[in-house]
Motif scaffolding. Structure first.
Motif, PDB file in Angstrom:
ATOM      1  N   ALA A  57      -0.381  -0.421 -71.480  1.00  0.00           N
ATOM      2  CA  ALA A  57      -0.021   1.049 -70.918  1.00  0.00           C
ATOM      3  C   ALA A  57      -0.695   1.251 -69.637  1.00  0.00           C
ATOM      4  N   SER A  58      -1.925   0.768 -69.592  1.00  0.00           N
ATOM      5  CA  SER A  58      -2.851   1.215 -68.115  1.00  0.00           C
ATOM      6  C   SER A  58      -2.220   0.399 -66.791  1.00  0.00           C
ATOM      7  N   ARG A 114       0.922   0.769 -66.379  1.00  0.00           N
ATOM      8  CA  ARG A 114       2.006   1.813 -65.710  1.00  0.00           C
ATOM      9  C   ARG A 114       1.310   3.098 -65.431  1.00  0.00           C
ATOM     10  N   PHE A 115       0.091   3.289 -66.173  1.00  0.00           N
ATOM     11  CA  PHE A 115      -0.919   4.506 -66.139  1.00  0.00           C
ATOM     12  C   PHE A 115      -2.004   4.242 -65.540  1.00  0.00           C
ATOM     13  N   LEU A 142      -6.021   3.781 -64.657  1.00  0.00           N
ATOM     14  CA  LEU A 142      -7.039   4.738 -65.081  1.00  0.00           C
ATOM     15  C   LEU A 142      -8.101   5.009 -64.127  1.00  0.00           C
ATOM     16  N   GLN A 178      -8.327   7.256 -61.719  1.00  0.00           N
ATOM     17  CA  GLN A 178      -8.460   8.556 -61.358  1.00  0.00           C
ATOM     18  C   GLN A 178      -9.772   9.291 -62.305  1.00  0.00           C
ATOM     19  N   LYS A 194     -13.488   9.502 -67.866  1.00  0.00           N
ATOM     20  CA  LYS A 194     -12.282   8.730 -68.872  1.00  0.00           C
ATOM     21  C   LYS A 194     -13.414   7.728 -69.608  1.00  0.00           C
TER      22      LYS A 194
END
Length: 418
Positions: free
Chosen positions: A279-280, A282-283, A285, A287, A292
């Protein structure tokens, strides 16, 4: 950014295949050893000793290994590491011969296993920094963050299948032939590695004295607040959250689910981590990376506490799955920090310090878990570890506001531009 940027380079795909085979073999081997040793001794402390036998050489030789990696050609050095692992796998295969177990004292076999695990710790001290350094020579700088994510994802995917395969193979073909399967995967990795060309040595200080080289590497890590903060946080969390070391106890004595259930429990955190890492891609981390990372490690500690208190196999699997997903976030952020903040000529030494902080804390955490389980009981030991993880996050958030505010967007933009 293109989520498949790093996969467009042929050698990187070969590298991922080699890394998958090696991590699969290594994680499977560790699980088979844990199962065999606990079956032989029925003592949770013996599981801790396995971790201690690997962490002693890994820590004591890590800095020297980093110096060597920075001075040597990376592809051939990785060949030597995989050869060393293959020899160790062959030794474990021979030690698990039924005829040998029947004719040799249990303590002799046990000590021989500990010795081979110790030798594996030496190999691992060189393996991690070599792999970390080789990535930077296979792909251009602008895709480092993407390559780090795919490399970590491959590591976790192999960590999913390795433990699961170990659990089922122990049940289906026994410990002995499971060891043979492990040896086969290491040889596959070795053969494919030769499809990657030898790489140039980028260190401008070839022949630099060892002590001077080591001091430079240590000083760089400690002076980099982003790297030092990420390594420290993850080290302490892994050290006290090492519940997976006690999974043979939970599988055999608490949840009573046998070797198949043990394989599922051992694979659950890696499944969660692998899905989160995919998932990371495409999204990203990067930022608000510091914030986080703190949240992810805090959630990891909560999951470990839930697992320790659970008497339900389903709840235990879910808790481990979520702990893995949160650990996956932590790993991606940490690897991104390391790739972006480390100069090319220091990658071996920085990766060695990373292995001392984080990689070795897995085994040291296994020893801590074994000792505390012997002292205060298995469930209490796991809950204690999770609680210490929560305290670590809280203290880090209070004493290091700069780390809490860490944001990697500018670093990523600079690499993508250059």
């Amino acid at each position: 950014m293109d989520p498949y940027a790093a996969l467009r380079f042929k050698e990187f795909n070969i590298f991922l295949g080699v890394r998958f085979a090696m991590v699969f073999a290594w994680s499977m081997q560790f699980i088979v050893i844990e199962w065999q040793v606990y079956t032989m001794t029925k003592d949770p402390l013996s599981l801790g000793i396995i971790g201690l036998m690997e962490v002693i050489p890994a820590v004591s030789t890590a800095l020297f290994a980093g110096h060597v990696v920075d001075q040597k050609e990376k592809r051939n050095l990785l060949v030597k590491c995989i050869l060393g692992f293959s020899v160790i796998s062959l030794g474990l295969f021979l030690l698990s011969l039924p005829s040998l177990e029947a004719s040799v004292a249990t303590t002799t076999v046990l000590y021989a296993i500990y010795f081979l695990v110790f030798m594996g710790g030496i190999v691992r001290a060189f393996l991690g920094p070599t792999i970390f350094s080789l990535i930077a020579l296979i792909v251009p700088k602008k895709v480092y963050p993407n390559a780090a994510t795919w490399s970590s994802t491959t590591w976790q995917l192999a960590s999913v299948l390795g433990p699961a395969a170990a659990g089922f193979s122990i049940s289906w073909i026994g410990v002995h032939w499971s060891m043979c399967l492990i040896l086969g995967f290491s040889l596959v990795a070795l053969l494919n590695l030769f499809r990657i060309a030898r790489k140039p040595i980028l260190n401008p200080k070839i022949g630099e004295p060892v002590l001077k080289s080591l001091k430079e590497g240590i000083r760089f890590v400690f002076e980099s607040k982003a790297i030092f903060g990420a390594l420290t946080l993850d080290m302490i969390a892994v050290l006290f959250g090492g519940a997976v070391a006690l999974l043979p106890v939970f599988a055999q004595d608490i949840l009573q689910v046998g070797s198949e259930g043990f394989g599922v429990l051992r694979a659950a955190p890696a499944v969660g981590a692998a899905l989160m890492m995919v998932a990371s891609t495409r999204f990203p981390l990067h930022q608000y990376a510091g914030r986080k990372l703190l949240v992810a490690v805090f959630g990891f500690g909560v999951c470990i506490i839930v697992f320790g208190l659970s008497t339900s196999f389903l709840i235990s699997v879910v808790a481990l799955f979520l702990s893995g997903a949160l650990d996956g976030i932590s790993m991606v952020i940490r690897q991104t920090i390391l790739q972006l903040k480390t100069p090319d000529h220091m990658r071996g030494r920085v990766a060695s310090v990373n292995s001392m902080f984080v990689g070795s804390s897995n085994e040291l955490g296994a020893f801590e878990s074994g000792v505390t389980a012997k002292w205060m009981g298995t469930v209490t030991a796991v809950v204690f570890g999770g609680t210490m993880t929560l305290l670590t996050v809280g203290i880090t958030a209070v004493v290091s506001p700069s780390f809490r505010k860490l944001d990697l967007r500018r670093d990523v933009e600079e690499h993508e531009a250059g």
